[in-house]
Design a protein around this motif. Sequence first.
Motif, PDB file in Angstrom:
ATOM      1  N   ALA A  28       0.829  -1.211   0.000  1.00 49.30           N
ATOM      2  CA  ALA A  28       0.000   0.000   0.000  1.00 49.30           C
ATOM      3  C   ALA A  28       0.863   1.261   0.000  1.00 49.30           C
ATOM      4  O   ALA A  28       0.430   2.316  -0.440  1.00 49.30           O
ATOM      5  CB  ALA A  28      -0.905  -0.010   1.227  1.00 49.30           C
ATOM      6  N   ARG A  29       2.097   1.148   0.516  1.00 48.53           N
ATOM      7  CA  ARG A  29       2.924   2.361   0.570  1.00 48.53           C
ATOM      8  C   ARG A  29       4.402   2.015   0.472  1.00 48.53           C
ATOM      9  O   ARG A  29       4.777   0.839   0.575  1.00 48.53           O
ATOM     10  CB  ARG A  29       2.627   3.172   1.824  1.00 48.53           C
ATOM     11  N   TYR A  30       5.212   3.074   0.290  1.00 51.18           N
ATOM     12  CA  TYR A  30       6.672   2.932   0.166  1.00 51.18           C
ATOM     13  C   TYR A  30       7.234   2.307   1.434  1.00 51.18           C
ATOM     14  O   TYR A  30       6.931   2.764   2.542  1.00 51.18           O
ATOM     15  CB  TYR A  30       7.274   4.322  -0.067  1.00 51.18           C
ATOM     16  N   GLU A 146       8.038  10.338  -3.368  1.00 54.13           N
ATOM     17  CA  GLU A 146       7.203  11.282  -4.115  1.00 54.13           C
ATOM     18  C   GLU A 146       7.982  12.559  -4.459  1.00 54.13           C
ATOM     19  O   GLU A 146       7.984  13.016  -5.602  1.00 54.13           O
ATOM     20  CB  GLU A 146       5.948  11.616  -3.304  1.00 54.13           C
ATOM     21  N   HIS A 197       6.238  -1.855  -7.461  1.00 54.20           N
ATOM     22  CA  HIS A 197       5.422  -0.849  -6.768  1.00 54.20           C
ATOM     23  C   HIS A 197       6.046   0.538  -6.917  1.00 54.20           C
ATOM     24  O   HIS A 197       5.354   1.532  -7.153  1.00 54.20           O
ATOM     25  CB  HIS A 197       5.306  -1.244  -5.287  1.00 54.20           C
ATOM     26  N   VAL A 201       4.202   3.663  -8.628  1.00 56.73           N
ATOM     27  CA  VAL A 201       3.980   4.932  -7.919  1.00 56.73           C
ATOM     28  C   VAL A 201       4.622   6.077  -8.707  1.00 56.73           C
ATOM     29  O   VAL A 201       4.020   7.135  -8.915  1.00 56.73           O
ATOM     30  CB  VAL A 201       4.561   4.869  -6.480  1.00 56.73           C
TER      31      VAL A 201
END
Length: 288
Positions: A28-30, A146, A197, A201
């Motif tokens: 779901a995330r880094y 990001e 992933h 992203v």
Amino acid sequence: MTLSTVSGLDAAAVRAHPLCGPAEFMPARYRGPHRLGHLGWLDFTSRLERGEETSLVCSATAANERVLDVGGGTGELTRAVAVQLGHCTTVEPHSERVAALNEYAEAGGTGTIEILPGRAESLPFTDGTFDAVIATWILPYVDDLERAVREMARVCDPRHPAAKIVLIGGAPDNELVSILNQACVPLAGEPHDHQGHLLAVAAGILAGEGFGDFTLYRTEASLRFPEPDPEARVHAAAETLVNFWFEGHPAGAELRRAVKPVIRRHFERRPHAIGDQGTVLVARPRKR
Ligand SMILES: C[S@@+](CC[C@H](N)C(=O)[O-])C[C@H]1O[C@@H](n2cnc3c(N)ncnc32)[C@H](O)[C@@H]1O
């Protein structure tokens, strides 16, 4: 050179593409950065055969004029671009790698290299300074994924006819990542590594910044272990793999012990190499 290529993708298609898989393990995330030590990296590069990676980066940037290599490391790809275009700029945070790059630049190799210490998250350039940005195998090492990707888009001039951002990360069947995930990552108490992933992203961020036309390629780099004695080879590979992501880790001895049986099984199938298969993402401005 045969490469599987798929072009004209949008960010959603990149995320769903098998080259960014496996989809069922997409986190779901880094997961946060791996720390890359210097001796571990030197050992790693001394065994690395990049395969078509270098020619792919060169052909991707052949029509460019001002290329930035973010996180140039010890500069193998920075040099290849500098030789091809006469010049390449790199930003690299690690002081020993900056020193190695400076040594090469001062030795007067073909093409000039401008080396700036710095981080992807805060690139020391005004908007649109470059017409191509390459960032090969660096996404798992940045602190803020990001910001790093947004910065790459900011410094790349989308009006240049050959404007592009080229990222390389591990392919879903990357043997090195799979061995480390299996044997070391859980023991070190870290989250599973999923390189697709990171590319997915990055594609979402780049699309939001106007670089929304994507092409994916696959590459076949590998680490070579020529040691004739099988146990010496397993030992060497355990050192290389553990020092790559876990140099100086307090549980280093345990990590080496845990990875050896996995490497032994791998060498039964592929006796002298561990694959570092890559997915290359090329992002171009989306035409309106
Ligand atoms: C695996 S190496 C890849 C080096 C080179 N791009 C190559 O393909 O050979 C990752 C590099 O990213 C650099 N790095 C780590 N954190 C970074 C950051 N925040 N910004 C830019 N580079 C970073 C490391 O120092 C290291 O040189």
